[in-house]
Every structure is written in structure tokens, then in C-alpha cells.
Design a protein around this motif. Structure first.
Motif, PDB file in Angstrom:
ATOM      1  N   ARG A 158      38.110  14.908 -60.280  1.00  0.00           N
ATOM      2  CA  ARG A 158      38.072  14.055 -58.988  1.00  0.00           C
ATOM      3  C   ARG A 158      39.249  14.190 -58.574  1.00  0.00           C
ATOM      4  O   ARG A 158      40.425  13.642 -59.052  1.00  0.00           O
ATOM      5  CB  ARG A 158      37.197  12.894 -59.232  1.00  0.00           C
ATOM      6  N   ALA A 159      39.652  14.359 -57.033  1.00  0.00           N
ATOM      7  CA  ALA A 159      40.638  14.329 -56.674  1.00  0.00           C
ATOM      8  C   ALA A 159      40.651  13.811 -55.281  1.00  0.00           C
ATOM      9  O   ALA A 159      39.612  13.806 -54.663  1.00  0.00           O
ATOM     10  CB  ALA A 159      41.498  15.609 -56.632  1.00  0.00           C
ATOM     11  N   LYS A 160      41.707  13.015 -54.984  1.00  0.00           N
ATOM     12  CA  LYS A 160      41.754  12.283 -53.552  1.00  0.00           C
ATOM     13  C   LYS A 160      43.016  12.935 -53.009  1.00  0.00           C
ATOM     14  O   LYS A 160      44.052  12.684 -53.647  1.00  0.00           O
ATOM     15  CB  LYS A 160      41.578  10.952 -53.479  1.00  0.00           C
ATOM     16  N   LEU A 161      43.103  13.033 -51.743  1.00  0.00           N
ATOM     17  CA  LEU A 161      44.335  13.729 -51.103  1.00  0.00           C
ATOM     18  C   LEU A 161      44.797  12.631 -50.025  1.00  0.00           C
ATOM     19  O   LEU A 161      44.027  12.111 -49.377  1.00  0.00           O
ATOM     20  CB  LEU A 161      44.292  14.895 -50.259  1.00  0.00           C
ATOM     21  N   TYR A 162      46.093  12.362 -50.059  1.00  0.00           N
ATOM     22  CA  TYR A 162      46.764  11.234 -48.892  1.00  0.00           C
ATOM     23  C   TYR A 162      47.879  11.906 -48.533  1.00  0.00           C
ATOM     24  O   TYR A 162      48.639  12.788 -49.125  1.00  0.00           O
ATOM     25  CB  TYR A 162      46.922  10.143 -49.631  1.00  0.00           C
ATOM     26  N   TYR A 163      48.129  11.447 -47.236  1.00  0.00           N
ATOM     27  CA  TYR A 163      49.249  12.042 -46.507  1.00  0.00           C
ATOM     28  C   TYR A 163      50.396  10.722 -46.611  1.00  0.00           C
ATOM     29  O   TYR A 163      49.717   9.487 -46.722  1.00  0.00           O
ATOM     30  CB  TYR A 163      49.248  12.240 -45.163  1.00  0.00           C
ATOM     31  N   ILE A 164      51.558  10.857 -46.639  1.00  0.00           N
ATOM     32  CA  ILE A 164      52.340   9.723 -46.965  1.00  0.00           C
ATOM     33  C   ILE A 164      53.216   9.518 -45.437  1.00  0.00           C
ATOM     34  O   ILE A 164      53.941  10.297 -44.923  1.00  0.00           O
ATOM     35  CB  ILE A 164      53.450  10.092 -47.982  1.00  0.00           C
ATOM     36  N   LYS A 165      53.036   8.735 -44.912  1.00  0.00           N
ATOM     37  CA  LYS A 165      53.447   8.134 -43.420  1.00  0.00           C
ATOM     38  C   LYS A 165      54.540   6.826 -43.877  1.00  0.00           C
ATOM     39  O   LYS A 165      54.431   6.218 -44.505  1.00  0.00           O
ATOM     40  CB  LYS A 165      52.359   7.575 -42.671  1.00  0.00           C
ATOM     41  N   ILE A 217      44.998  23.173 -52.219  1.00  0.00           N
ATOM     42  CA  ILE A 217      45.285  22.761 -53.399  1.00  0.00           C
ATOM     43  C   ILE A 217      44.264  22.897 -54.374  1.00  0.00           C
ATOM     44  O   ILE A 217      42.892  22.871 -54.332  1.00  0.00           O
ATOM     45  CB  ILE A 217      45.653  21.199 -53.638  1.00  0.00           C
ATOM     46  N   LYS A 218      44.532  23.828 -55.501  1.00  0.00           N
ATOM     47  CA  LYS A 218      43.494  24.121 -56.400  1.00  0.00           C
ATOM     48  C   LYS A 218      43.386  23.503 -57.947  1.00  0.00           C
ATOM     49  O   LYS A 218      44.645  23.418 -58.403  1.00  0.00           O
ATOM     50  CB  LYS A 218      43.771  25.679 -56.813  1.00  0.00           C
ATOM     51  N   ILE A 219      42.433  23.215 -58.198  1.00  0.00           N
ATOM     52  CA  ILE A 219      42.337  22.435 -59.607  1.00  0.00           C
ATOM     53  C   ILE A 219      41.705  22.819 -60.317  1.00  0.00           C
ATOM     54  O   ILE A 219      40.248  23.368 -60.428  1.00  0.00           O
ATOM     55  CB  ILE A 219      41.849  20.937 -59.535  1.00  0.00           C
ATOM     56  N   TYR A 220      41.902  23.591 -61.684  1.00  0.00           N
ATOM     57  CA  TYR A 220      41.373  24.263 -62.648  1.00  0.00           C
ATOM     58  C   TYR A 220      40.810  23.163 -63.811  1.00  0.00           C
ATOM     59  O   TYR A 220      41.721  23.064 -64.596  1.00  0.00           O
ATOM     60  CB  TYR A 220      42.201  25.592 -63.159  1.00  0.00           C
ATOM     61  N   GLY A 221      39.794  22.971 -63.836  1.00  0.00           N
ATOM     62  CA  GLY A 221      39.257  22.107 -64.910  1.00  0.00           C
ATOM     63  C   GLY A 221      38.418  20.927 -64.177  1.00  0.00           C
ATOM     64  O   GLY A 221      38.333  21.021 -62.746  1.00  0.00           O
ATOM     65  N   SER A 222      37.688  20.223 -64.682  1.00  0.00           N
ATOM     66  CA  SER A 222      36.667  19.034 -64.526  1.00  0.00           C
ATOM     67  C   SER A 222      37.606  17.939 -63.596  1.00  0.00           C
ATOM     68  O   SER A 222      38.076  17.138 -64.755  1.00  0.00           O
ATOM     69  CB  SER A 222      35.457  18.954 -65.247  1.00  0.00           C
ATOM     70  N   GLU A 239      45.618  12.005 -55.935  1.00  0.00           N
ATOM     71  CA  GLU A 239      45.276  11.217 -57.276  1.00  0.00           C
ATOM     72  C   GLU A 239      44.158  11.935 -57.631  1.00  0.00           C
ATOM     73  O   GLU A 239      43.263  12.238 -57.093  1.00  0.00           O
ATOM     74  CB  GLU A 239      45.225   9.782 -56.865  1.00  0.00           C
ATOM     75  N   ILE A 240      44.339  12.176 -59.082  1.00  0.00           N
ATOM     76  CA  ILE A 240      43.399  12.956 -59.835  1.00  0.00           C
ATOM     77  C   ILE A 240      42.850  12.114 -61.252  1.00  0.00           C
ATOM     78  O   ILE A 240      43.601  11.513 -61.669  1.00  0.00           O
ATOM     79  CB  ILE A 240      43.962  14.280 -60.536  1.00  0.00           C
ATOM     80  N   GLU A 241      41.504  12.373 -61.425  1.00  0.00           N
ATOM     81  CA  GLU A 241      41.066  11.828 -62.572  1.00  0.00           C
ATOM     82  C   GLU A 241      40.152  12.566 -63.252  1.00  0.00           C
ATOM     83  O   GLU A 241      39.307  13.472 -62.492  1.00  0.00           O
ATOM     84  CB  GLU A 241      40.210  10.231 -62.277  1.00  0.00           C
ATOM     85  N   CYS A 242      40.381  12.655 -64.517  1.00  0.00           N
ATOM     86  CA  CYS A 242      39.428  13.841 -65.318  1.00  0.00           C
ATOM     87  C   CYS A 242      38.937  13.108 -66.358  1.00  0.00           C
ATOM     88  O   CYS A 242      39.782  12.345 -66.961  1.00  0.00           O
ATOM     89  CB  CYS A 242      39.994  15.117 -65.387  1.00  0.00           C
TER      90      CYS A 242
END
Length: 159
Positions: A152-159, A145-150, A81-84
Motif C-alpha cells: 500500500r502506498a500514499k503519495l505526498y507533495y512537499i510544500k 510510480i510503479k510498485i512491483y510486489g504487494s 510512504e509504503i507499507e508491505c
């Protein structure tokens, strides 16, 4: 391609489509997309069709443990999930060798969700008004995971 919609599901409209993904890395030639829920959004440009991954998928998001930042340690499907809200008009995300560029000019703050599974990345961006599917030609879902630009990101696994 050939999206099918379903109604009568708790006053929701769900859609599943066919994604043709043929590549030398895959033993199949296509797959069904994840189910998305369709709604109508009010935007500065008027009413638009909007979508989100079905709650049956998102409630399976488990936050990644530890301080691994944006490194995928488990070889399993994951969500990002990313918010910029920066001044950039685009944001690039690199996942397992696949580069995705998102136009963020008209939707700020720009929120989007990516789901990566073996063979595919699905992304909902522009606050739900853009849905993208891309082949992911890799045998492993691990790595940075690389994000180019400003952003915020959250990483989740899917179970």
C-alpha cells in the motif's frame, strides 16, 4: 559521506551528510542529504541505530489530491510512504526511470519512506534501520510510480 550530527535540538540528534552524485545530467557534483533524526531501535537482532526524516520535512507532506493513484502530476519534490507485509522478500519501486529494490525479508510489516527531489531519491526502509540515497537522472519529476510486489502506498507533495 562525512555525516555531521547535531544535538541540543529539542533532545533530538539530527544528521546531515554529503552525497556525491556527479552525472552528466546535473550541473553540480554533490549535495547535502535531507536531515534525518537518529534514535536507537529495539529489533529482533538487538539494538540498532534507526532514523527517520526530520519532522521539519515530514510536516510539509501534503496528500496528493484526486484519484490519481501513484501518478505524479506536479513537477515538484514528492514523498511516498509504503507499507508491505506480503510473502515477497523484496519489493521494487520505479520512480522517474530509477529502479530501487528493497529487501523486506527481515522486517514485516515493512514500512519505508522515499523522498524524490531533482537529482536524488532518499529512502528510509527496514522500519528506520536502512537509509539509502540514489541519483535520479531526470529533468522532470512527473509520471507514474510503479510498485512491483504487494504493498500500500500514499503519495505526498512537499510544500
Amino acid at each position: 559521506y562525512a555525516a555531521q550530527t547535531f544535538s541540543g535540538t529539542e533532545d533530538r540528534v539530527l544528521s546531515v551528510a554529503w552525497f556525491s552524485s556527479g552525472s552528466e545530467y546535473e550541473p553540480w557534483y554533490g549535495m547535502l542529504t535531507l536531515p534525518i533524526e537518529l534514535t536507537v531501535a529495539h529489533t529482533p537482532f538487538g539494538k540498532r541505530l534507526s532514523c527517520a526524516f526530520a519532522k521539519e520535512i515530514t510536516r510539509r507532506f501534503i496528500p496528493a489530491n484526486g484519484n490519481s493513484g501513484l501518478t505524479v502530476n506536479e513537477n515538484a519534490p514528492f514523498a511516498l510512504e509504503i507499507e508491505c507485509g506480503g510473502k515477497e522478500n523484496e519489493l521494487m519501486v520505479s520512480i522517474c526511470g530509477a529502479d530501487l529494490t528493497f529487501d523486506t525479508k527481515y522486517a514485516k510489516p515493512h514500512k519505508f519512506t522515499l523522498i524524490a527531489d531533482f537529482g536524488v531519491i532518499e529512502a528510509i526502509s527496514k522500519n528506520g534501520t536502512n537509509y539509502t540515497v540514489k541519483s535520479l537522472n531526470t529533468e522532470s519529476l512527473t509520471g507514474e510510480i510503479k510498485i512491483y510486489g504487494s504493498a500500500r502506498a500514499k503519495l505526498y507533495y512537499i510544500k
